[in-house]
Design a protein around this motif. Structure first.
Motif, mmCIF file in Angstrom:
data_model
loop_
_atom_site.group_PDB
_atom_site.id
_atom_site.type_symbol
_atom_site.label_atom_id
_atom_site.label_comp_id
_atom_site.label_asym_id
_atom_site.label_seq_id
_atom_site.Cartn_x
_atom_site.Cartn_y
_atom_site.Cartn_z
ATOM 1 N N GLY A 143 5.449 -4.239 0.466
ATOM 2 C CA GLY A 143 4.858 -3.073 -0.365
ATOM 3 C C GLY A 143 4.718 -3.102 -1.948
ATOM 4 N N LYS A 144 4.746 -4.999 -2.073
ATOM 5 C CA LYS A 144 4.445 -5.266 -3.088
ATOM 6 C C LYS A 144 3.150 -6.159 -3.319
ATOM 7 C CE LYS A 144 6.074 -8.010 -7.067
ATOM 8 N NZ LYS A 144 4.547 -8.172 -6.990
ATOM 9 N N VAL A 187 -5.967 0.361 7.836
ATOM 10 C CA VAL A 187 -5.336 1.364 6.512
ATOM 11 C C VAL A 187 -3.439 1.815 7.721
ATOM 12 C CG1 VAL A 187 -4.381 3.233 5.489
ATOM 13 C CG2 VAL A 187 -6.929 2.215 4.902
ATOM 14 N N ASP A 188 -2.730 0.366 6.710
ATOM 15 C CA ASP A 188 -0.817 0.321 7.226
ATOM 16 C C ASP A 188 -0.455 1.594 6.581
ATOM 17 O OD1 ASP A 188 0.638 -0.348 8.663
ATOM 18 O OD2 ASP A 188 0.675 -2.132 7.524
ATOM 19 N N CYS A 239 -4.916 -0.196 -0.180
ATOM 20 C CA CYS A 239 -6.035 1.482 -0.768
ATOM 21 C C CYS A 239 -5.520 2.066 -1.856
ATOM 22 C CB CYS A 239 -6.300 2.023 0.603
ATOM 23 S SG CYS A 239 -7.721 1.468 2.097
ATOM 24 N N LYS A 240 -5.264 2.663 -2.433
ATOM 25 C CA LYS A 240 -5.065 3.578 -3.231
ATOM 26 C C LYS A 240 -4.487 2.800 -4.427
ATOM 27 C CE LYS A 240 -1.606 7.091 -4.561
ATOM 28 N NZ LYS A 240 -1.845 6.319 -6.443
ATOM 29 N N THR A 242 1.962 5.510 4.066
ATOM 30 C CA THR A 242 3.045 6.223 3.346
ATOM 31 C C THR A 242 2.539 6.843 2.079
ATOM 32 O OG1 THR A 242 3.828 4.158 2.153
ATOM 33 C CG2 THR A 242 4.826 4.516 3.698
ATOM 34 N N VAL A 243 1.269 6.516 1.848
ATOM 35 C CA VAL A 243 0.683 7.620 0.694
ATOM 36 C C VAL A 243 -0.414 8.067 1.654
ATOM 37 C CG1 VAL A 243 1.834 6.346 -1.607
ATOM 38 C CG2 VAL A 243 -0.382 5.535 -0.253
ATOM 39 N N PRO A 244 -0.595 9.456 0.972
ATOM 40 C CA PRO A 244 -1.880 9.419 1.289
ATOM 41 C C PRO A 244 -3.468 9.240 0.421
ATOM 42 C CG PRO A 244 -0.515 11.201 -0.498
ATOM 43 C CD PRO A 244 0.173 10.281 -0.228
ATOM 44 N N VAL A 245 -3.772 8.743 1.755
ATOM 45 C CA VAL A 245 -5.192 8.238 1.465
ATOM 46 C C VAL A 245 -6.071 8.476 2.365
ATOM 47 C CG1 VAL A 245 -4.212 5.880 2.969
ATOM 48 C CG2 VAL A 245 -6.579 6.118 1.410
#
Ligand code: IMP
Ligand code: MG
Length: 177
Positions: A78-79, A102-103, A108-109, A136-139
Motif C-alpha cells: 500500500g506504500k 491494475v490491482d 496508477c493513481k 480500492t481507489v477509482p482509476v
C-alpha cells in the motif's frame, strides 16, 4: 519451462498478442498526430511496452519510471516506493501510462496525480490487465485489456519475488506447500 511451482495458463501468448493488437488500434486512432510520451511503469510492464510500441506506427516517445509497492510477497504494502521518478519534461505533452496490471489502483493513481501536477496536456492509462474486484481507489483505465480474477498471476513481465517474468504466458501461480 522448468519451474517447480504450480503454474496454469490464464492467458496464452496468442491471446495476449491479439489483445495488444486491439489496444493498439484504439491508441492509433487517438494519438496518431499527438507525438505522445508513453510511460512504462517498471519492472512489470517492460514486455508489454516493448510489444505495444511495435504495434504503433506513428511518432511517439518512450519513458520509464520504476515504482515498487510489493517487496516480497503477494500483497501490496500500500506504500509506493519511488525508485526512478518522473525526471523528464511532460508539461503540455500528451502522456499515456503503460501498466502491466491494475490491482488496488494505487500505483496508477499515484503516477497520474504526479503527471497532472506537472501540467501534462492529457493523462490516460493503458493497462494490459486489471483485477476489478481489487480496486480500492477509482482509476479510469482508458485502454483496458485482460480481466484477471482475484488471484496472483505471473509471467509476461509479472513476477513473484522477482521470478517468472520471462514466462511468455500469463499464468496463475500456486506455490508448493
Ligand atoms: P496496484 O495495487 O494497482 O498499485 O498494483 C501495483 C503493482 O503490483 C502492479 O503494477 C503490478 O506490478 C503488481 N501486481 C499486482 N497484482 C499482481 C499479480 O497478481 N502478480 C504480479 N504482480 C502484481
Ligand atoms: Mg506494475
Amino acid at each position: 519451462m522448468t519451474f517447480t511451482d504450480k503454474l496454469s495458463v490464464l492467458y496464452s501468448r496468442d491471446e495476449i498478442a491479439s489483445k495488444i493488437k486491439l489496444l493498439a488500434q484504439d491508441i492509433k486512432r487517438d494519438y496518431r498526430d499527438k507525438n505522445p510520451i508513453l510511460i512504462s511503469i517498471l519492472k512489470g510492464s517492460f514486455i508489454f511496452m516493448a510489444d505495444l510500441v511495435r504495434e504503433l506506427d506513428f511518432p511517439l516517445e518512450v519513458e520509464f519510471v520504476r515504482f515498487s509497492s510489493y517487496g516480497k510477497g503477494k500483497k501490496s504494502s500500500g506504500k509506493i516506493e519511488v525508485i526512478q521518478g518522473v525526471t523528464f519534461e511532460v508539461e503540455n505533452r500528451h502522456v499515456l501510462i503503460i501498466d502491466d496490471i491494475v490491482d488496488s489502483g494505487l500505483t496508477c493513481k499515484f503516477l497520474k496525480d504526479i503527471l497532472i501536477e506537472k501540467k501534462a496536456a492529457s493523462v490516460k492509462v493503458c493497462a494490459l490487465s486489471s483485477k476489478p474486484s481489487q480496486h480500492t481507489v477509482p482509476v479510469d483505465i482508458d485502454y483496458s485489456g485482460l480481466i484477471v480474477p482475484d488471484k496472483f498471476v505471473v509471467g509476461y513481465g509479472l513476477d513473484f519475488n522477482q521470478k517468472f517474468r520471462n514466462l511468455p504466458d500469463i499464468c496463475l501461480l500456486e506455490e508448493n506447500k
